[in-house]
Design a protein around this motif. Sequence first.
Motif, PDB file in Angstrom:
ATOM      1  N   LEU A 160       9.464   5.510   2.937  1.00 39.20           N
ATOM      2  CA  LEU A 160       9.481   6.016   4.308  1.00 39.20           C
ATOM      3  C   LEU A 160       9.366   7.538   4.339  1.00 39.20           C
ATOM      4  N   MET A 161       9.993   8.200   3.371  1.00 45.90           N
ATOM      5  CA  MET A 161       9.970   9.665   3.301  1.00 45.90           C
ATOM      6  C   MET A 161       8.561  10.200   3.041  1.00 45.90           C
ATOM      7  N   ASN A 162       7.712   9.396   2.406  1.00 44.94           N
ATOM      8  CA  ASN A 162       6.378   9.853   2.003  1.00 44.94           C
ATOM      9  C   ASN A 162       5.298   8.983   2.644  1.00 44.94           C
ATOM     10  N   HIS A 163       5.266   8.996   3.970  1.00 42.26           N
ATOM     11  CA  HIS A 163       4.234   8.294   4.745  1.00 42.26           C
ATOM     12  C   HIS A 163       4.248   6.789   4.542  1.00 42.26           C
ATOM     13  N   GLY A 164       5.379   6.234   4.115  1.00 43.14           N
ATOM     14  CA  GLY A 164       5.470   4.790   3.963  1.00 43.14           C
ATOM     15  C   GLY A 164       4.733   4.226   2.767  1.00 43.14           C
ATOM     16  N   GLN A 165       4.355   5.086   1.831  1.00 40.32           N
ATOM     17  CA  GLN A 165       3.554   4.609   0.707  1.00 40.32           C
ATOM     18  C   GLN A 165       4.380   4.488  -0.581  1.00 40.32           C
ATOM     19  N   GLY A 166       4.144   3.382  -1.291  1.00 36.45           N
ATOM     20  CA  GLY A 166       4.734   3.192  -2.600  1.00 36.45           C
ATOM     21  C   GLY A 166       3.792   3.632  -3.694  1.00 36.45           C
ATOM     22  N   GLU A 167       2.510   3.403  -3.481  1.00 32.55           N
ATOM     23  CA  GLU A 167       1.450   3.904  -4.348  1.00 32.55           C
ATOM     24  C   GLU A 167       0.495   4.705  -3.486  1.00 32.55           C
ATOM     25  N   ARG A 168      -0.224   5.622  -4.124  1.00 36.73           N
ATOM     26  CA  ARG A 168      -1.119   6.498  -3.370  1.00 36.73           C
ATOM     27  C   ARG A 168      -2.121   5.676  -2.553  1.00 36.73           C
ATOM     28  N   TYR A 169      -2.131   5.955  -1.256  1.00 31.64           N
ATOM     29  CA  TYR A 169      -3.016   5.321  -0.284  1.00 31.64           C
ATOM     30  C   TYR A 169      -2.699   3.843  -0.052  1.00 31.64           C
ATOM     31  N   LYS A 170      -1.527   3.379  -0.505  1.00 27.94           N
ATOM     32  CA  LYS A 170      -1.071   2.031  -0.185  1.00 27.94           C
ATOM     33  C   LYS A 170       0.224   2.149   0.610  1.00 27.94           C
ATOM     34  N   HIS A 171       0.163   1.844   1.897  1.00 26.87           N
ATOM     35  CA  HIS A 171       1.258   2.127   2.827  1.00 26.87           C
ATOM     36  C   HIS A 171       1.898   0.828   3.300  1.00 26.87           C
TER      37      HIS A 171
END
Length: 364
Positions: A211-222
């Motif tokens: 949530l802190m980083n645009h909802g992404q766990g992997e780059r460009y995967k939200h």
Amino acid sequence: MKINFIDLQAQYRKYQGEIDEAIHAVLESSQYIMGKDVTQLEAEMCAYTGAKHCISCSSGTDALLLALMACDIKPGDEVITTPFTFIATAEMIAFLGAVPVFVDIDETSYNIDPRLIEQKITPKTRAIIPVALYGQPADMDEINAIASRHNLTVIEDAAQSFGSEYKGKKSCNLSRIGCTSFFPSKPLGCYGDGGAVYTSDDELAGKLRQLMNHGQGERYKHKYIGINGRLDSIQAAILRVKLKYFDEEVPVRAAVASRYNELLAGGEVVTPFVKPDRTSVYAQYSVRVKNRDALAKRLNEQGVPTAVHYPIPLYRQEAFAGLSYDAAEFPVAERVSSEIMSLPMSAFLTVEQQKYIAEAIHGK
């Protein structure tokens, strides 16, 4: 005599070499976002608080927002909190469309009164946010017990209490989630905005980090709708230097508060009360006085700065006018908000300065 309300200059001068070196190391690395200093700070914060996870973020306000989002607080949900604090606590509840439900405060600690919480719980209640006001944790055992009975989440708003203890445990690690602020004036502050969320729940920590980083766990995967809530590397580097010396400053702050208590005894002000099973980091040294405005004017004329934390309870703020609260529900918050006044406070306040302040208060 020149007296600063918070002497950040003296603190910087003491650690200047290390702080400057840490800032320049970030500049040389060009790792301004999510750099190694952020990762190292989070590990050091876990070691300090005892929490399993620390998710650093862009402010104490965003820490509260992230905690509420991670708990899936939705429009129409109710969150119980105190009306006597900075607006950020209730603001983030309302920002998500939820309803802040205010409970009056304890007369001695100025924290939320746990004896009044259960009468405000409804089927819509989802969480409780106690604030550790002025650096002293709230009655967390009682609050956690209430939450357990009603299947609620407790979010500790420790924006003012990082470094304090409650029954031998560090603030920020007293409930399922703890939030703090590194605003420059806090006992542990950076040189801009910053904050952190703490938890020992692995699943919750993973969600918070995404949530802190645009909802992404992997780059460009939200996976989630999140926010840009990252702490920048320069602020993390500054905090790492200050954290090294923080345990030296905390007892000094307590000694400054104790000296104030002695110097002001028998006078017109009511000094702070810290409950015996906990400590305070004295984010503010706040006293109560009947003739606050007159005293503040007299002190200001003698070079002693003061502040009021907080002059308007949240139920009387225009932003919450739609909640239609009656001030009569909050007799303690009403009294305290009309009498509270904060005096200069830092680990760098000298004995001579404190004596000068006390003499000014006593009218000498």
